[in-house]
Design an enzyme around this catalytic site. Structure first.
Site, PDB file in Angstrom:
ATOM      1  N   CYS A 249       0.884  -1.159   0.000  1.00 38.93           N
ATOM      2  CA  CYS A 249       0.000   0.000   0.000  1.00 38.93           C
ATOM      3  C   CYS A 249       0.922   1.209   0.000  1.00 38.93           C
ATOM      4  CB  CYS A 249      -0.923   0.045   1.210  1.00 38.93           C
ATOM      5  SG  CYS A 249      -1.890   1.569   1.266  1.00 38.93           S
TER       6      CYS A 249
ATOM      7  N   CYS B 273      -0.489   4.331   2.555  1.00 37.09           N
ATOM      8  CA  CYS B 273      -0.406   4.213   4.016  1.00 37.09           C
ATOM      9  C   CYS B 273      -0.130   2.753   4.354  1.00 37.09           C
ATOM     10  CB  CYS B 273      -1.658   4.745   4.687  1.00 37.09           C
ATOM     11  SG  CYS B 273      -3.201   4.305   3.878  1.00 37.09           S
ATOM     12  N   SER B 274      -1.130   2.002   4.731  1.00 35.83           N
ATOM     13  CA  SER B 274      -0.892   0.587   4.987  1.00 35.83           C
ATOM     14  C   SER B 274      -2.182  -0.183   4.921  1.00 35.83           C
ATOM     15  CB  SER B 274      -0.226   0.381   6.338  1.00 35.83           C
ATOM     16  OG  SER B 274      -1.153   0.670   7.348  1.00 35.83           O
ATOM     17  N   CYS B 275      -2.974   0.045   3.890  1.00 29.73           N
ATOM     18  CA  CYS B 275      -4.168  -0.772   3.692  1.00 29.73           C
ATOM     19  C   CYS B 275      -3.721  -2.228   3.595  1.00 29.73           C
ATOM     20  CB  CYS B 275      -4.894  -0.356   2.419  1.00 29.73           C
ATOM     21  SG  CYS B 275      -5.496   1.341   2.507  1.00 29.73           S
TER      22      CYS B 275
END
Lengths: 199, 123
Positions: A104, A107-109
């Site tokens: 991702c 961000c950090s999906c």
């Protein structure tokens, strides 16, 4: 980061979280018991084990595998692992000719419902930026030397779509049960930074 | 399961933290911030895309300010994004948060070591 052996005070972050939580509880916007349940679920119950069970089922059940690749969200939901973030899960099949890597960049999906919470490196900028620019270099650093004739595909997650890699079933596992197969599946193999060796 | 998880090149890569199975939350406050966000979302106070957008804005701004962004500051960004989003959604105000944080700080200072910190009820 600095370690403070003296824990006699609350950190700035702890104070901010206590302020936020106590206000939200006072206003009836969150229930402390519900918060505890969420933490327990993501820390102890989900982990990457749900994802490993999805993968093992796909290895032993060809119909399930076809369903999983066609409609990952529904197939995963049928096993009871439902995303609460409203995101669809798309499953990507690794083959002898294709290796999939997920990231991702924003961000950090991450597919929490099947993999739990992401590891620190997945959230880091070096991984997020380099996975797209130099996926083979990143894979090499994870110990995976991908042959030149294997195509590497990089998939960038969003708030609406998360990806789960379906790793190749290791050779020499024909006699193994579904439960035993699930034990072979690593978290990183479902992110795409790992390939499963022979059992 | 992880017998062959040797990562011989780890030392060459100080910029990419690659812990194999570290704790998902480094500290309890991170777990609480995570759970509050999920709970508020599940009750419909904001959509997940709204949340993701706010979080990525905070992360981008932190990078512009020089945050090396190696994953260890991730929940600091998460907390800031949550504070701004709950204020923007009118669930509470920034002033509420500052006052309540001050109250917790005073309660902390007034609490002897080893005893639970309790917030006195506001008159």
């Amino acid at each position: 980061m600095t370690d403070h052996p003296d824990h006699s005070h609350l950190s700035d972050s702890e104070l901010r979280v206590r302020a936020l939580e106590s206000l939200l509880v006072d206003k009836g916007l969150v229930d402390p018991a519900a918060l505890d349940a969420i933490v327990d679920t993501y820390e102890n119950k989900v982990g990457p084990r749900n994802g490993a069970r999805v993968v093992a089922r796909a290895w032993v059940d060809a119909d399930f595998k076809q369903w999983l690749l066609r409609d990952g969200t529904a197939a995963i939901d049928s096993l009871g692992y439902t995303s609460t973030q409203g995101a669809d899960i798309v499953v990507l099949e690794n083959t002898a000719k294709v290796h999939n890597l997920t990231v991702c960049t924003l961000c950090s999906c991450y597919p929490w419902a099947v993999l739990g919470l992401p590891p620190a490196w997945y959230k880091s900028f070096p991984y997020r930026s380099r996975a797209v620019k130099d996926p083979r270099g990143v894979l090499l650093e994870f110990g995976q030397d991908i042959a030149d004739d294997v195509e590497v595909r990089v998939w960038d997650s969003t708030a609406e779509v998360r990806y789960l890699v379906l790793p190749e079933r290791p050779a020499g596992t024909a006699d193994m049960t579904e439960d035993a197969l699930a034990e072979l599946v690593t978290r990183n193999s479902m992110i795409g930074t790992d390939r499963l060796g022979e059992a | 399961m992880s017998s062959e998880q040797n990562l011989p090149t780890a030392a060459e890569l100080p910029s990419m933290p690659r812990d194999e199975d570290g704790p998902v939350f480094a500290e309890p406050w991170q777990a609480q911030a995570f759970a509050m966000t999920l709970s508020l979302h599940e009750q419909g106070h904001f959509t997940w895309p709204e949340w993701a957008e706010r979080l990525s804005q905070v992360i981008t701004a932190a990078q512009a300010d020089g945050d090396p962004d190696r994953g260890d500051t991730y929940y600091l960004h998460w907390l800031k994004a949550l504070e701004t989003l709950v204020a923007e959604k009118g669930l509470l105000t920034g002033d509420d948060l500052i006052r309540r944080k001050d109250a917790w700080e005073r309660a902390t200072l007034a609490t002897p070591h080893g005893q639970p910190i309790v917030l006195p009820s506001e008159g």
